[in-house]
Motif scaffolding. Structure first.
Motif, PDB file in Angstrom:
ATOM      1  N   ILE A   1       0.817  -1.648   0.077  1.00 40.36           N
ATOM      2  CA  ILE A   1       0.138  -0.101   0.009  1.00 40.36           C
ATOM      3  C   ILE A   1       1.095   0.947  -0.220  1.00 40.36           C
ATOM      4  O   ILE A   1       1.969   1.277   0.735  1.00 40.36           O
ATOM      5  CB  ILE A   1      -0.601  -0.233   1.426  1.00 40.36           C
TER       6      ILE A   1
ATOM      7  N   VAL B   1      -3.643  -7.401   7.523  1.00 42.89           N
ATOM      8  CA  VAL B   1      -3.337  -5.922   6.903  1.00 42.89           C
ATOM      9  C   VAL B   1      -2.984  -4.754   7.926  1.00 42.89           C
ATOM     10  O   VAL B   1      -3.260  -4.591   8.939  1.00 42.89           O
ATOM     11  CB  VAL B   1      -4.794  -4.240   6.689  1.00 42.89           C
TER      12      VAL B   1
ATOM     13  N   PHE C   1     -12.203   0.228   4.016  1.00 42.21           N
ATOM     14  CA  PHE C   1     -11.082  -0.034   3.966  1.00 42.21           C
ATOM     15  C   PHE C   1     -11.598  -1.276   2.049  1.00 42.21           C
ATOM     16  O   PHE C   1     -12.583  -1.822   3.414  1.00 42.21           O
ATOM     17  CB  PHE C   1     -10.435  -0.615   4.429  1.00 42.21           C
ATOM     18  N   HIS C   2     -11.380  -1.202   1.295  1.00 42.19           N
ATOM     19  CA  HIS C   2     -12.170  -1.793   0.054  1.00 42.19           C
ATOM     20  C   HIS C   2     -11.121  -2.756  -0.778  1.00 42.19           C
ATOM     21  O   HIS C   2     -10.244  -2.309  -1.248  1.00 42.19           O
ATOM     22  CB  HIS C   2     -13.657  -0.860  -0.638  1.00 42.19           C
TER      23      HIS C   2
ATOM     24  N   LEU D   1     -10.023   0.222   8.791  1.00 42.81           N
ATOM     25  CA  LEU D   1      -9.256   0.176   9.591  1.00 42.81           C
ATOM     26  C   LEU D   1      -9.497   1.338  10.287  1.00 42.81           C
ATOM     27  O   LEU D   1      -9.972   2.586  10.486  1.00 42.81           O
ATOM     28  CB  LEU D   1      -8.135   0.328   8.456  1.00 42.81           C
TER      29      LEU D   1
ATOM     30  N   VAL E   1      -6.381  -3.014  -3.392  1.00 45.91           N
ATOM     31  CA  VAL E   1      -6.935  -2.008  -2.286  1.00 45.91           C
ATOM     32  C   VAL E   1      -6.612  -0.862  -2.052  1.00 45.91           C
ATOM     33  O   VAL E   1      -6.088   0.090  -2.402  1.00 45.91           O
ATOM     34  CB  VAL E   1      -6.542  -2.827  -1.426  1.00 45.91           C
TER      35      VAL E   1
ATOM     36  N   LEU F   1      -7.480   2.126   0.254  1.00 44.21           N
ATOM     37  CA  LEU F   1      -8.102   2.909   1.731  1.00 44.21           C
ATOM     38  C   LEU F   1      -8.770   4.172   1.158  1.00 44.21           C
ATOM     39  O   LEU F   1      -7.839   5.199   0.558  1.00 44.21           O
ATOM     40  CB  LEU F   1      -6.022   3.173   2.361  1.00 44.21           C
TER      41      LEU F   1
ATOM     42  N   ARG G   1      -9.722   8.423  -2.219  1.00 42.58           N
ATOM     43  CA  ARG G   1      -9.162   7.238  -2.621  1.00 42.58           C
ATOM     44  C   ARG G   1      -7.695   7.911  -2.081  1.00 42.58           C
ATOM     45  O   ARG G   1      -7.037   8.822  -2.649  1.00 42.58           O
ATOM     46  CB  ARG G   1      -9.123   6.544  -3.380  1.00 42.58           C
TER      47      ARG G   1
ATOM     48  N   CYS H   1      -3.468   3.213  -1.827  1.00 41.91           N
ATOM     49  CA  CYS H   1      -3.459   2.287  -2.627  1.00 41.91           C
ATOM     50  C   CYS H   1      -2.565   0.872  -2.848  1.00 41.91           C
ATOM     51  O   CYS H   1      -1.634   1.506  -3.117  1.00 41.91           O
ATOM     52  CB  CYS H   1      -3.561   2.523  -4.208  1.00 41.91           C
TER      53      CYS H   1
END
Length: 154
Positions: free
Chosen positions: A12, A38, A57-58, A97, A123, A125, A143, A146
């Motif tokens: 990330i 994570v 978070f996805h 998160l 992913v 954040l 966003r 990433c």
């Protein structure tokens, strides 16, 4: 921690606006789904103070962490949602998160996908907490970081 190597991972990285954000996601095979481990650090507020709050978070459907001036991760696309369900029932919807002093660590089980389903996805954040009801994606804000999900290699 696990007797096996992860099946997938993502590094990330924060956007240009949030360059201090970094972390990793490891995705493990388990019976009926996946376990995600994570860790994220370096999240600060507008005044440079370390944060203590929830962030969305996805898993997103796109393969790359690139974008444009308005959305640096626009190419990550929307939430991973192969069954076309409403939010928060997307396969890529994960718990938020909880930041403590600008850092977060979480381990979560999901039966919504296996690691091989999300290799080649991203992913994301987000800058705010997911509200778990707004459509199409929970109104979690910009966003801010990433990671591209890759297969784990020994």
């Amino acid at each position: 921690m696990f007797p096996q190597e992860p099946a997938a991972y993502a590094e990330i990285c924060g956007s240009r606006k949030y360059p201090e954000i970094h972390g990793e996601v490891k995705i493990y095979h388990t019976y009926g789904g996946s376990i995600l481990q994570v860790q994220v650090q370096g999240v600060r507020d507008g005044e440079g103070k370390k944060e203590n709050r929830f962030l969305g978070f996805h898993i997103h459907e796109g393969a790359v962490c690139s974008g444009n001036q308005t959305d640096p991760f626009a190419d990550a696309g929307g939430h991973y949602n192969p069954e076309d369900k409403p939010h928060p029932q997307h396969a890529g919807d994960l718990p938020p998160l909880l930041l403590n002093d600008g850092m977060a660590w979480m381990m979560v089980y999901t039966g919504r996908f296996y690691p091989e389903d999300v290799i080649g996805r991203t992913v994301i954040l987000h800058g705010m907490a997911d509200d778990f009801h707004s459509q199409p994606a929970g109104d979690a804000g910009e966003r801010i970081a990433c990671g591209e999900i890759l297969a784990w290699e020994d």
